[in-house]
Design a protein around this motif. Structure first.
Motif, mmCIF file in Angstrom:
data_model
loop_
_atom_site.group_PDB
_atom_site.id
_atom_site.type_symbol
_atom_site.label_atom_id
_atom_site.label_comp_id
_atom_site.label_asym_id
_atom_site.label_seq_id
_atom_site.Cartn_x
_atom_site.Cartn_y
_atom_site.Cartn_z
ATOM 1 N N LEU A 133 47.110 7.920 54.653
ATOM 2 C CA LEU A 133 47.107 7.547 56.065
ATOM 3 C C LEU A 133 48.381 8.020 56.763
ATOM 4 O O LEU A 133 48.339 8.500 57.900
ATOM 5 C CB LEU A 133 46.993 6.021 56.201
ATOM 6 N N LEU A 134 49.510 7.902 56.072
ATOM 7 C CA LEU A 134 50.778 8.359 56.637
ATOM 8 C C LEU A 134 50.750 9.870 56.854
ATOM 9 O O LEU A 134 51.236 10.368 57.881
ATOM 10 C CB LEU A 134 51.931 7.980 55.709
ATOM 11 N N ALA A 135 50.169 10.598 55.894
ATOM 12 C CA ALA A 135 50.052 12.057 56.040
ATOM 13 C C ALA A 135 49.209 12.409 57.257
ATOM 14 O O ALA A 135 49.546 13.323 58.022
ATOM 15 C CB ALA A 135 49.451 12.663 54.771
ATOM 16 N N GLY A 136 48.126 11.677 57.460
ATOM 17 C CA GLY A 136 47.287 11.917 58.621
ATOM 18 C C GLY A 136 48.008 11.594 59.919
ATOM 19 O O GLY A 136 47.881 12.316 60.918
ATOM 20 N N PHE A 137 48.787 10.520 59.923
ATOM 21 C CA PHE A 137 49.555 10.139 61.116
ATOM 22 C C PHE A 137 50.545 11.237 61.490
ATOM 23 O O PHE A 137 50.652 11.625 62.660
ATOM 24 C CB PHE A 137 50.297 8.827 60.829
ATOM 25 N N HIS A 178 45.505 1.565 46.356
ATOM 26 C CA HIS A 178 46.043 1.181 47.660
ATOM 27 C C HIS A 178 47.277 1.989 48.060
ATOM 28 O O HIS A 178 47.352 2.462 49.216
ATOM 29 C CB HIS A 178 46.346 -0.319 47.674
ATOM 30 N N PRO A 179 48.259 2.178 47.177
ATOM 31 C CA PRO A 179 49.426 2.991 47.565
ATOM 32 C C PRO A 179 49.049 4.419 47.957
ATOM 33 O O PRO A 179 49.593 4.972 48.915
ATOM 34 C CB PRO A 179 50.299 2.973 46.307
ATOM 35 N N ALA A 180 48.099 5.008 47.214
ATOM 36 C CA ALA A 180 47.666 6.371 47.538
ATOM 37 C C ALA A 180 46.972 6.403 48.899
ATOM 38 O O ALA A 180 47.153 7.346 49.684
ATOM 39 C CB ALA A 180 46.731 6.895 46.449
ATOM 40 N N LEU A 218 42.124 17.207 56.345
ATOM 41 C CA LEU A 218 42.977 16.185 55.734
ATOM 42 C C LEU A 218 42.454 15.715 54.383
ATOM 43 O O LEU A 218 43.190 15.051 53.629
ATOM 44 C CB LEU A 218 43.105 14.989 56.684
ATOM 45 N N MET A 219 41.208 16.054 54.063
ATOM 46 C CA MET A 219 40.697 15.691 52.739
ATOM 47 C C MET A 219 41.487 16.371 51.622
ATOM 48 O O MET A 219 41.628 15.810 50.527
ATOM 49 C CB MET A 219 39.217 16.071 52.636
ATOM 50 N N LEU A 220 42.031 17.573 51.904
ATOM 51 C CA LEU A 220 42.786 18.288 50.866
ATOM 52 C C LEU A 220 44.048 17.537 50.473
ATOM 53 O O LEU A 220 44.235 17.222 49.286
ATOM 54 C CB LEU A 220 43.105 19.707 51.335
ATOM 55 N N PRO A 221 44.955 17.221 51.422
ATOM 56 C CA PRO A 221 46.137 16.462 51.008
ATOM 57 C C PRO A 221 45.789 15.070 50.478
ATOM 58 O O PRO A 221 46.464 14.575 49.560
ATOM 59 C CB PRO A 221 46.979 16.368 52.287
ATOM 60 N N ALA A 239 50.097 5.994 66.661
ATOM 61 C CA ALA A 239 50.343 4.677 66.072
ATOM 62 C C ALA A 239 49.197 3.732 66.409
ATOM 63 O O ALA A 239 48.792 2.907 65.577
ATOM 64 C CB ALA A 239 51.670 4.114 66.581
ATOM 65 N N VAL A 240 48.659 3.856 67.617
ATOM 66 C CA VAL A 240 47.493 3.039 68.002
ATOM 67 C C VAL A 240 46.293 3.401 67.135
ATOM 68 O O VAL A 240 45.573 2.533 66.639
ATOM 69 C CB VAL A 240 47.163 3.241 69.490
ATOM 70 N N ARG A 241 46.081 4.696 66.930
ATOM 71 C CA ARG A 241 44.987 5.133 66.063
ATOM 72 C C ARG A 241 45.177 4.604 64.649
ATOM 73 O O ARG A 241 44.232 4.134 64.009
ATOM 74 C CB ARG A 241 44.914 6.663 66.029
ATOM 75 N N LEU A 242 46.412 4.688 64.151
ATOM 76 C CA LEU A 242 46.700 4.235 62.792
ATOM 77 C C LEU A 242 46.439 2.738 62.665
ATOM 78 O O LEU A 242 45.870 2.279 61.666
ATOM 79 C CB LEU A 242 48.153 4.558 62.441
ATOM 80 N N ALA A 243 46.844 1.962 63.675
ATOM 81 C CA ALA A 243 46.624 0.517 63.639
ATOM 82 C C ALA A 243 45.133 0.190 63.591
ATOM 83 O O ALA A 243 44.705 -0.728 62.892
ATOM 84 C CB ALA A 243 47.271 -0.132 64.856
#
Length: 249
Positions: free
Chosen positions: A143-147, A136-138, A94-97, A189-193
């Motif tokens: 985070l959304l990409a990872g989710f 912050h937006p990036a 995920l570091m690439l994206p 979603a739990v992980r993301l939170a």
């Protein structure tokens, strides 16, 4: 300690050590039956593993059926160590994206300004806060990409992210079945939170080390398990000494 018992080419369990000793003493299992627990290189007779718990029965008597297994006692729950290894692999992927997102949303300029502010005598806290605000937006997009990455892969036919699949793991429901997209979204979603609240190391993953079925907070709430063995594998028995031992985040 959880013990597996092998009979007629089939694996039964896991059972507690106390139960196995009791069944040996009562004759419900035979000393000739094979046993295995995490850390052993290969299966061994129960008489070797538990020499002080021999059954006082006629060895020529008919071997009774195996004691019943609880319906939710699934095999091969993955260890914290293997899950951590899978997480590291996925993190590197995920570091690439994340890098692409950061560069496309002004990371080079933000870093240049951060460096210039430090050289100009601006306090580190102030410069870091401005950099974090700019990026912050990036960070949210990454985070959304990872989710999405986790949610889609874990409900796919693989039942695993590339990191989990590389280490031979799969995500299932409590019955060992492939999870639905909805359950995968809830799990992640739990992980993301927890990521957003910066509690993920303390709450979400560390529970894997002490819960009975190696479940993190996200597993408990979504009612999922992470098991050893890739989706579609038919032989999930502990490996023998010729294939290495199975080590059960």
């Amino acid at each position: 300690m959880e013990v597996w018992i092998g009979r007629d080419g089939e694996r039964h369990g896991p059972y507690t050590e106390a139960d196995v000793r009791q069944w040996l003493a009562s004759g419900e299992v035979s000393p000739a039956d094979l046993g295995w627990y995490e850390g052993l290189a290969d299966w061994q007779p129960l008489s070797v593993l538990f020499p002080s718990a021999q059954a006082a029965t006629d060895e020529t008597a008919t071997i009774p059926p195996m004691p019943p297994v609880a319906t939710d006692a699934l095999a091969d729950v993955a260890s914290f160590r293997r899950r951590l290894g899978a997480w590291i692999i996925d993190y590197l992927i995920l570091m690439l994206p994340a890098t692409i997102i950061g560069f496309s949303m002004g990371a080079p300029a933000a870093l240049a300004r951060f460096s210039a502010q430090l050289k100009a005598g601006v306090g580190l806290e102030v410069a870091a806060a401005e950099y974090a605000h700019t990026m912050h937006p990036a960070a949210l997009l990454a985070l959304l990409a990872g989710f999405i990455y986790y949610a889609l892969f874990e409900q796919s036919r693989w039942q695993a992210t590339p990191g989990k699949r590389a280490l031979g793991l799969r995500v299932t429901d409590l019955e060992g079945q492939r999870i639905t997209l909805g359950r995968s979204l809830l799990r992640n979603a739990v992980r993301l939170a927890n990521v957003v609240t910066s509690l993920i190391p303390l709450i979400c993953y560390l529970a894997v080390a002490w819960t009975a079925r190696r479940q993190g907070l996200h597993d408990l709430l979504a009612k999922t398990l992470v098991l050893n063995g890739r989706a579609g594998d038919t032989d999930t028995r502990p490996a023998s000494s010729t294939g290495g031992s199975t080590f059960s985040a």
